[in-house]
Structures are given as C-alpha cells and as structure tokens.
Scaffold this active site. Structure first.
Site, PDB file in Angstrom:
ATOM      1  N   CYS A 121       0.809  -1.221   0.000  1.00 16.89           N
ATOM      2  CA  CYS A 121       0.000   0.000   0.000  1.00 16.89           C
ATOM      3  C   CYS A 121       0.844   1.275   0.000  1.00 16.89           C
ATOM      4  CB  CYS A 121      -0.966  -0.001   1.177  1.00 16.89           C
ATOM      5  SG  CYS A 121      -0.181  -0.089   2.808  1.00 16.89           S
ATOM      6  N   CYS A 129      -3.277  -2.677  -1.276  1.00 12.35           N
ATOM      7  CA  CYS A 129      -2.260  -3.609  -0.786  1.00 12.35           C
ATOM      8  C   CYS A 129      -1.928  -4.715  -1.781  1.00 12.35           C
ATOM      9  CB  CYS A 129      -2.729  -4.239   0.531  1.00 12.35           C
ATOM     10  SG  CYS A 129      -3.075  -3.028   1.826  1.00 12.35           S
ATOM     11  N   LYS A 194      -6.227  -9.248  10.666  1.00 13.09           N
ATOM     12  CA  LYS A 194      -6.194  -7.794  10.463  1.00 13.09           C
ATOM     13  C   LYS A 194      -7.569  -7.354   9.980  1.00 13.09           C
ATOM     14  CE  LYS A 194      -3.785  -4.116   7.952  1.00 13.09           C
ATOM     15  NZ  LYS A 194      -2.692  -3.820   6.988  1.00 13.09           N
ATOM     16  N   ARG A 204      -2.532   6.191   7.832  1.00  9.43           N
ATOM     17  CA  ARG A 204      -2.561   6.425   6.386  1.00  9.43           C
ATOM     18  C   ARG A 204      -1.984   7.786   6.031  1.00  9.43           C
ATOM     19  NH1 ARG A 204      -8.348   3.292   5.414  1.00  9.43           N
ATOM     20  NH2 ARG A 204      -7.451   1.220   5.736  1.00  9.43           N
ATOM     21  N   ARG A 216     -10.653  -1.296   1.654  1.00  8.22           N
ATOM     22  CA  ARG A 216      -9.902  -2.551   1.761  1.00  8.22           C
ATOM     23  C   ARG A 216     -10.727  -3.693   2.337  1.00  8.22           C
ATOM     24  NH1 ARG A 216      -4.792   0.969   3.841  1.00  8.22           N
ATOM     25  NH2 ARG A 216      -3.985   1.481   1.785  1.00  8.22           N
ATOM     26  N   GLU A 232      -8.238 -17.717  10.033  1.00 10.31           N
ATOM     27  CA  GLU A 232      -7.112 -17.019   9.410  1.00 10.31           C
ATOM     28  C   GLU A 232      -5.798 -17.339  10.133  1.00 10.31           C
ATOM     29  OE1 GLU A 232      -6.789 -15.352   6.742  1.00 10.31           O
ATOM     30  OE2 GLU A 232      -8.680 -14.431   6.169  1.00 10.31           O
ATOM     31  N   LYS A 247      -4.839  -7.175  14.769  1.00 12.50           N
ATOM     32  CA  LYS A 247      -4.796  -5.733  14.533  1.00 12.50           C
ATOM     33  C   LYS A 247      -6.187  -5.252  14.139  1.00 12.50           C
ATOM     34  CE  LYS A 247      -2.571  -2.226  11.621  1.00 12.50           C
ATOM     35  NZ  LYS A 247      -1.696  -1.947  10.474  1.00 12.50           N
ATOM     36  N   TYR A 312       2.924   2.886  19.423  1.00  9.26           N
ATOM     37  CA  TYR A 312       3.602   4.185  19.304  1.00  9.26           C
ATOM     38  C   TYR A 312       3.886   4.764  20.688  1.00  9.26           C
ATOM     39  CZ  TYR A 312       1.814   3.485  14.613  1.00  9.26           C
ATOM     40  OH  TYR A 312       1.538   2.947  13.385  1.00  9.26           O
TER      41      TYR A 312
END
Length: 322
Positions: A121, A129, A194, A204, A216, A232, A247, A312
């Site tokens: 992406c 992506c 995700k 983004r 997406r 998954e 996520k 972060y």
C-alpha cells in the site's frame, strides 16, 4: 463468606498490590513502529500522531538508538518511497528506503531486532495492498511481489518480516521463497487477523497510503467476525508463520484472547494509530491523564493474551516502566 473473605486486604498498599499483580508490563514487551523517508536530516512531524515522525535514515538510526537504550528489543519499519507505481516496484528495490534503513540500523545496532512491514500500500500509486487487474485486487499475482519484497528485506538484514496485506496464501509463498534463497532463519510475524478498521486513519497520513478509490474490505476482515479470525490464524500457522498478530488491539481484546487460548505460538497485537491518537487528543484537551490511560490500555492488551505489543507509546511507556 464475609467477614472471612476480605479481598481488600491484598489491595491495602502499593507494595502489596504489586506483589500480587497478575499482569506485568516491561519494555521487552514492545515493538516501536517507525516511518522512514528518503533524504537526510528529515524529521517531519505527523500532525495526527503527536510525537511521531517521518524520518530519513540518519534520523531513524538516532531514534533506533534511543529505543534500544530504553530496553525495547525491536522496531518495525514502514517505508515511504520516492517513486510509486501500479506494480509497487519500489517495494522490492534493493536500494529502496526500507532496505537501506535496515542496513544502516543493523550496522549501528546489531542486537536490535529489525522487523519490516511487508505490504504494497505504501508503494502503489493507487494505495491498495495488492496488484490491480480488471479493477480488482488480484490475489495470486500480488503474492509474487510480496515474496520479492520480503526477500529484499531479508537480504538487507531484517530479522523478522511481517506481511500485513491479508492476501490468501502469502505466508506460504513468502516462507517458500525465503527458504529457497537461504533465509530459513528469518522469522515471519503474520498480520493474521487484520480487520478493516476505522482506527487506521492517522497511519494512512503517516505512511501516505490512503486508497485512491474504494476501500480494503475485500481483503481485510469484517469487524463483526470472531470465528473467522481463528481460521485465518490457523491457516497462517499451517503455512509457516512463527508469530501471529491481531490488529487493531483495543477494540479486539476478545480476538487476542481467543487466539492466545487456541494456538501455541507467540501472539502479537498492534495498538494502532487511531488508538494512539485519540488518547493524545483527549489528553491535550485535558479530558484524561495520558500516562495513566496509556498504561491501562497496554496492560489490558497484555492481560488479554498478547506476548508482544506494537505501539507508538513504546518509548514513553518504557521510560515510565524504568
């Protein structure tokens, strides 16, 4: 029965509370995300993510040194290239910004674990992506580009590659290529569950990866689905994933818990940009105590079952924990 049972006895003092604490955070739990850009002496503030930056490689090395000095064992790199096209050719360029950053950081800090985001992406002109054919994301042709990208990261010295694209079969394809090329020791951390989340907005901006059209949801998971996440994760482990990730984290604590209970592999969770930014914004308005809320959120993510937290907040939390 009361008065025999008095749970408050164990909460009476700070030392007692710490002694019986069930969930403990340490800097070793964290991975710090970084955004690297071309140039020198570049440190661009990200407006929607206070205290986060787009950094040139020389500045990224400085930040990596700070991260490592705080006891944080790993970083994850996201790249913003000079050139974008429909085939994401910059994603696997041996001289690309991420590839160069890996080499520079590993030269400066051999013991720091360098994780790389493997996705298209940031490198496609359309911001999706995968490779587009006939107006749709073509799964199988995308796998070849992702494998080339992961291989270029491994050649540059990455310790862990982290596919975040959510294409079917990508883990197996990447594992096969890495093994064939002599990189069987490179770890795959899969973004296994995700979700197509609204919490990604600030990222983004940071990664300059907003889709030019559509969204997406045809490849990222529906936020309403729980059982699908286990499917998954199981598929990615079967294909060779060493670590699996959920996520976002905060709105998906139940998924983290489910994955932890059902699979015997390390579980990561991504405390994403929107989760970070809403805390920073509320704190700037004086509506909450940033440090207290930050630590409560990170503790909740670990309590739910995450062994590794991408956040972060890593630097700030590590300083408090020290």
């Amino acid at each position: 029965m009361f008065p025999i049972h008095r749970p408050r006895r164990l909460r009476r003092t700070d030392i007692l509370r710490k002694m019986v604490r069930e969930t403990t955070l340490t800097p070793q739990d964290f991975i710090y995300p970084m955004f690297v850009v071309p140039g020198k002496k570049v440190k661009n503030p990200i407006s929607s993510m206070p205290e986060c930056f787009q950094e040139s490689i020389d500045e990224a090395v400085k930040t990596a040194k700070e991260v490592f000095s705080l006891g944080i064992p790993a970083i994850i790199l996201f790249g913003i290239p000079e050139h974008k096209d429909e085939k994401a050719s910059s994603a696997y360029d041996e001289k690309g910004v991420v590839q160069q950053a890996i080499k520079a950081i590993k030269d400066a800090l051999p013991d720091l674990i360098v994780v790389t985001d493997v996705c298209l992406c940031e490198y496609t002109s359309h911001g999706h992506c995968g490779i587009i054919k006939n107006g749709k994301i073509d799964n199988d042709s995308t796998l070849e580009i992702l494998a080339l990208e992961a291989l270029s990261h491994a050649r540059a010295g990455a310790d862990i590659v982290a596919p975040s694209d959510m294409m079917d079969g990508r883990i197996g394809r990447i594992r096969k290529v890495l093994d064939e090329e002599g990189f069987s020791d490179v770890i795959i951390l899969s973004y296994a569950a995700k979700y197509a989340s609204s919490f990604y907005g600030p990222f983004r901006e940071a990664a300059q990866s907003t889709p030019a059209f559509g969204d997406r949801r045809s490849y990222q998971m529906d936020p309403a689905n729980r059982r699908e996440a286990l499917k998954e994760v199981a598929l990615d482990i079967e294909e060779g994933a060493d670590i699996v990730m959920v996520k976002p984290a905060l709105a998906y604590l139940d998924i983290i818990s489910d994955v932890k209970k059902n699979f015997n592999v390390p579980v990561a969770a991504y405390n994403v940009s929107g989760e970070y930014s809403m805390v920073k914004a509320a704190a700037q308005l004086g509506w909450l105590n940033e440090e207290a809320v930050m630590m409560e959120i990170l503790t909740a993510i670990k309590r739910a079952g995450a062994d590794i937290i991408l956040t972060y907040f890593a630097k700030k939390a590590a300083k408090l924990l020290q």
